[in-house]
Scaffold this active site. Structure first.
Site, PDB file in Angstrom:
ATOM      1  N   SER A  11       4.074   2.072   8.512  1.00 32.95           N
ATOM      2  CA  SER A  11       3.915   1.252   7.204  1.00 32.95           C
ATOM      3  C   SER A  11       5.083   0.988   6.467  1.00 32.95           C
ATOM      4  O   SER A  11       5.794   1.984   6.418  1.00 32.95           O
ATOM      5  CB  SER A  11       2.693   1.723   6.419  1.00 32.95           C
ATOM      6  OG  SER A  11       1.590   1.412   6.719  1.00 32.95           O
ATOM      7  N   ASP A  34       1.284  -7.641   2.455  1.00 32.04           N
ATOM      8  CA  ASP A  34       1.447  -6.275   1.967  1.00 32.04           C
ATOM      9  C   ASP A  34       2.836  -5.835   1.625  1.00 32.04           C
ATOM     10  O   ASP A  34       3.284  -5.038   2.706  1.00 32.04           O
ATOM     11  CB  ASP A  34       0.831  -5.653   3.260  1.00 32.04           C
ATOM     12  CG  ASP A  34       0.309  -4.003   2.751  1.00 32.04           C
ATOM     13  OD1 ASP A  34       0.840  -3.523   1.870  1.00 32.04           O
ATOM     14  OD2 ASP A  34      -0.391  -3.429   3.530  1.00 32.04           O
ATOM     15  N   HIS A  66       0.898  -1.176   0.239  1.00 37.10           N
ATOM     16  CA  HIS A  66      -0.130   0.033   0.115  1.00 37.10           C
ATOM     17  C   HIS A  66       0.905   1.239   0.051  1.00 37.10           C
ATOM     18  O   HIS A  66       0.502   2.555  -0.387  1.00 37.10           O
ATOM     19  CB  HIS A  66      -1.058  -0.042   1.081  1.00 37.10           C
ATOM     20  CG  HIS A  66      -0.608   0.219   2.693  1.00 37.10           C
ATOM     21  ND1 HIS A  66      -0.081  -0.883   3.500  1.00 37.10           N
ATOM     22  CD2 HIS A  66      -0.309   1.314   3.223  1.00 37.10           C
ATOM     23  CE1 HIS A  66      -0.080  -0.218   4.410  1.00 37.10           C
ATOM     24  NE2 HIS A  66       0.113   1.185   4.672  1.00 37.10           N
TER      25      HIS A  66
HETATM   26  N1  ARG Z   1      -4.610   0.324   7.747  1.00 39.28           N
HETATM   27  C1  ARG Z   1      -3.508   0.437   7.403  1.00 39.28           C
HETATM   28  C2  ARG Z   1      -2.840   1.751   7.328  1.00 39.28           C
HETATM   29  O1  ARG Z   1      -3.233   2.633   7.828  1.00 39.28           O
HETATM   30  C3  ARG Z   1      -3.361  -0.306   5.852  1.00 39.28           C
HETATM   31  C4  ARG Z   1      -4.199   0.755   4.839  1.00 39.28           C
HETATM   32  C5  ARG Z   1      -4.128   0.211   3.267  1.00 39.28           C
HETATM   33  N2  ARG Z   1      -5.068  -1.001   3.180  1.00 39.28           N
HETATM   34  C6  ARG Z   1      -6.417  -0.694   2.779  1.00 39.28           C
HETATM   35  N3  ARG Z   1      -7.119  -1.738   2.774  1.00 39.28           N
HETATM   36  N4  ARG Z   1      -7.048   0.357   2.630  1.00 39.28           N
HETATM   37  O2  ARG Z   1      -2.434   2.341   6.422  1.00 39.28           O
HETATM   38  N1  GLU Z   2      -0.909   1.160   7.583  1.00 37.00           N
HETATM   39  C1  GLU Z   2      -0.562   2.357   8.383  1.00 37.00           C
HETATM   40  C2  GLU Z   2       0.407   3.218   7.565  1.00 37.00           C
HETATM   41  O1  GLU Z   2       0.351   3.423   6.550  1.00 37.00           O
HETATM   42  C3  GLU Z   2       0.127   1.782   9.594  1.00 37.00           C
HETATM   43  C4  GLU Z   2      -0.951   1.175  10.393  1.00 37.00           C
HETATM   44  C5  GLU Z   2      -1.197   2.108  11.605  1.00 37.00           C
HETATM   45  O2  GLU Z   2      -1.589   3.064  11.601  1.00 37.00           O
HETATM   46  O3  GLU Z   2      -0.738   1.601  12.698  1.00 37.00           O
HETATM   47  O4  GLU Z   2       1.295   3.828   8.247  1.00 37.00           O
END
Ligand code: ARG
Ligand code: GLU
Length: 722
Positions: free
Chosen positions: A645, A219, A83
């Site tokens: 991330s 990921d 991502h």
């Molecule tokens: N929750 C994770 C972060 O904050 C992954 C986000 C990307 N994945 C998604 N399904 N939107 O960024």
């Molecule tokens: N997916 C998140 C990011 O883009 C990391 C997950 C979180 O917020 O802990 O940094």
């Protein structure tokens, strides 16, 4: 038995309380080093951060300013999340070569794809410059004067501190203005795409599984840093060569078991761990509900069209994911703040601090802090709410308004800096917008506009609304805007922006879409922002003094860590499951069986590539399996946030064991309150990454340049990095 259990609970309380925190890598010696060793770390603080010798920090660049990445070969091979590389992967994709759908693998360096604008920034050195930044600050000064003086001092220190010509000095504040650190950084600019799994692996589970454990997502994506022939940063050139790192991470083939030590090293963005109870109550009761309600409406419209129209599904996939990401996070956060009784705990901490202030006779200095927080936060609440409505509506969720707002800022650039600045910025904007309009659907945006403007007019108190929003006919406005504004297509937008500044501004002022955003922004900057900023300045001053009081009056062993601020941090903990609800326990490791269990053929979120199913059926896992099973994801007590991330999860010896990419639903309130019982970060097992590269993609060329080690088996010492 009972006694034993009691004893266990007793012992586990202080042990758990030791978790959490994001620490400055140059200041680990002492308490952190001791804690890490107690958790099983076999390295020293100097192996993690060292100014004079290569250390772990030299393998960990900030990826494009928002994510983290790590160097995993002596040829500058870079690992980060899928991502994090998503828009690069997308930008190289066409209908014939859809790398998002099918994955991409460079089988030789010649096939690696350049990404103009993408950066990788290494930290060369960290230095405490608090004294220099605080020079000339007196108690008698107003908050505004203090702020101005500090800004001057920061500029002077950035100017005068020693660095090489290609490096940059950055000063950042820690502990809300009680400490300032200088970062000397080096930014590489030729970053090429090397590999990415298909989205059905890299984004497996998509939005349904986002922020959720148990998780089964691969990921990750791979890039490579290129440098000039002196190994220094350079713009993209065919003559550039793979970067030779000062240090790169060996990769462990031994994986993790429950209770293993892990360290996550990266660039967490923002946290607010020291807000007073009154501020947390506002997050729970006012701010998060408003944000969620606005995005509910935007997402409902997008979802409806995405389900009905495959073209729109592609166009809105990335936008929907990014709106849904925080929408979902805020919901989890609110639940978690309630469930962990964050407000009650903050109140207890505040009483304890008050008692301490009284005991130490510090009433004069600190006695007013908490009552003043109460006053300012209460005064700020309606402004903060109006600000949230403005940001979410005009800047984030309605595409037409977001573009028109950039034009609004452009007009201000002209007024403040003249024609040349206007033209530079306009050209840049027109350029940038071409790719955004490719993914623009007028009918989707029109319906989002209609829903969100109606909500805005209904929810924002009359005193903050533009006059044109009072008693307005939303339906008629929507018709007029989407029927007559030039912002509804790239061609008409380009024409609108054509000509000298005077012409463009005249045309903008006649555009019905521009008029809406101008009315909203003018009202915001006149009726909301000044008061909000004034109160915020006072609150920042209080936060600084409150932090000073906490640092001064807390028990010696209190673990007071600075809030995240996008600088390099170390967080550590252990691999651990958790209990999200009565009678439920989540184990810390998931396996490929779980992918197969979630498999829904042809599904947008849960499809699985045939090749992966075949590998699963044949149990063809090579040396990457553990006891015949293929580990996929694992969780730990590392305290992470957005920006982490792509951060490496590192084992006791300094090897890569995982790749951070998310947090668990029940623990996302850790940006305000880290609950050791519930807060967990989610990582991809490094062996799953290797398995996908090797067995799924057949990119043996990449495996060959990595250093794979067995720290748990055989001679530990010889595998330990030195
Ligand atoms: N929750 C994770 C972060 O904050 C992954 C986000 C990307 N994945 C998604 N399904 N939107 O960024
Ligand atoms: N997916 C998140 C990011 O883009 C990391 C997950 C979180 O917020 O802990 O940094």
């Amino acid at each position: 038995m009972k006694l034993l259990r009691l004893l266990f609970i007793f012992l586990s309380v202080p042990l758990f309380a030791q978790q959490g925190g994001m620490w400055i890598p140059s200041l680990l010696e002492g308490m952190n080093e001791t804690e890490m060793k107690n958790l099983g770390m076999k390295m020293s603080a100097k192996d993690i951060y060292d100014v004079n010798n290569a250390s772990l920090k030299d393998a960990i660049p900030h990826f494009n300013g928002g994510c983290t990445s790590e160097v995993i070969s002596d040829q500058g091979l870079l690992l980060t999340n899928h991502h994090c590389g998503y828009s690069q992967i997308q930008s190289h994709s066409t209908l014939e070569n859809d790398y998002l759908a099918d994955g991409f693998w460079a089988m030789s360096k010649k096939e690696e794809l350049p990404n103009p604008g993408v950066t990788a920034t290494f930290i060369v050195r960290i230095e405490d410059v608090t004294t220099k930044i605080m020079a000339g600050i007196t108690d008698a000064m107003s908050e505004a004067d203090k702020k101005a003086k500090i800004e001057t001092n920061i500029a002077a220190v950035s100017q005068s501190s020693v660095k090489e010509a290609w490096q940059e000095n950055r000063v950042r504040t820690f502990y809300e203005g009680n400490q300032y650190m200088l970062f000397v950084v080096e930014t590489y600019k030729d970053i090429r795409l090397v590999g990415a799994p298909p989205s059905s692996i890299g984004k497996f589970g998509s939005d349904s599984d986002n922020w959720i454990w148990p998780r089964h997502t691969g990921d990750f994506s791979l890039f490579r840093i290129y440098a000039d022939k002196n190994n220094r940063p350079a713009e993209y050139s065919e003559d550039n060569v793979p970067y030779t790192p000062k240090h790169f991470l060996p990769i462990s083939l031994d994986g993790v078991a429950e209770n293993d030590f892990t360290l996550v090293f990266g660039f967490p963005g923002t946290t607010d761990e020291y807000l007073p109870a009154v501020a947390i109550e506002q997050v729970i009761n006012t701010l998060n509900p408003a944000r969620i309600a606005i995005r509910d409406k935007a997402l409902a419209v997008q979802d409806k069209y995405m389900r009905a129209d495959p073209q729109i599904k592609i166009q809105y996939a990335s936008k929907f994911a990014s709106i849904a990401n925080y929408w979902k996070k805020w919901r989890g956060e609110t639940l978690g703040l309630k469930k962990s009784n964050a407000v009650g705990i903050k109140k207890q901490q505040e009483s304890a601090l008050t008692a301490q202030i009284n005991k130490k006779g510090k009433q004069q200095e600190y006695g007013q802090l908490l009552p003043q927080f109460e006053t300012y936060y209460t005064q700020r609440e309606p402004y903060a709410l109006a600000r949230e409505y403005f940001l979410e509506t005009a800047l984030r969720n309605v595409e037409l308004l977001r573009t028109a707002y950039q034009a609004y800022q452009l007009v201000q650039v002209y007024e403040n800096r003249g024609e040349q600045s206007f033209e530079d910025r306009r050209d840049n904007m027109v350029d940038r917008m071409s790719s955004q309009y490719k993914n623009y659907s007028k009918k989707v945006d029109e319906e989002v506009f209609d829903a969100l403007i109606a909500f805005y007019a209904e929810k924002v108190p009359a005193q903050f609304l533009p006059d044109s929003f009072k008693d307005m006919n939303v339906e008629a406005l929507t018709k007029n805007v989407y029927g007559n504004s030039a912002f509804v297509s790239y061609n008409s937008f380009k024409t609108l922006m054509d000509g000298d500044a005077e012409t463009v501004i005249t045309n903008l002022k006649n555009d019905p879409g521009y008029q809406v955003v101008k009315d909203m922004a003018d009202a915001y900057f006149e009726k909301v922002a000044p008061k909000y900023e004034e109160l915020q300045l006072n609150i920042s001053g209080l936060e600084r003094d409150y932090m000073k009081a906490l640092l001064e009056l807390s028990p010696k062993d209190a673990r007071i860590f600075p809030n995240a601020n996008s600088t390099l941090r170390v967080t550590y903990g252990k691999v651990a499951g958790y209990s999200p609800a009565d009678a439920v326990y989540y184990e810390p490791v998931t396996h490929l069986e779980g992918v197969i269990q979630k498999y829904v053929p042809g599904d947008y979120e849960f499809d699985v590539p045939q090749k992966l199913i075949d590998l699963y059926n044949a149990k063809d896992y090579g040396e990457y399996a553990e006891d015949g099973r293929m580990p996929v994801n694992f969780i730990g007590t590392n305290h992470t946030t957005g920006g982490n991330s792509g951060s490496p999860a590192i084992d006791a010896y300094g090897n890569l064991v995982g790749l951070n990419f998310d947090r668990v639903w029940e623990g996302t309130m850790s940006d305000y309150y880290y609950d050791p019982a519930l807060s967990r970060n989610i990582m991809v097992d490094a062996r799953y990454v290797l398995f996908i590269i090797d067995k799924y993609a057949g990119a043996k060329n990449l495996i060959e340049e990595m250093k794979l080690v067995h720290p748990k088996k055989g001679n530990k010492k010889s595998k330990k990095k030195k």
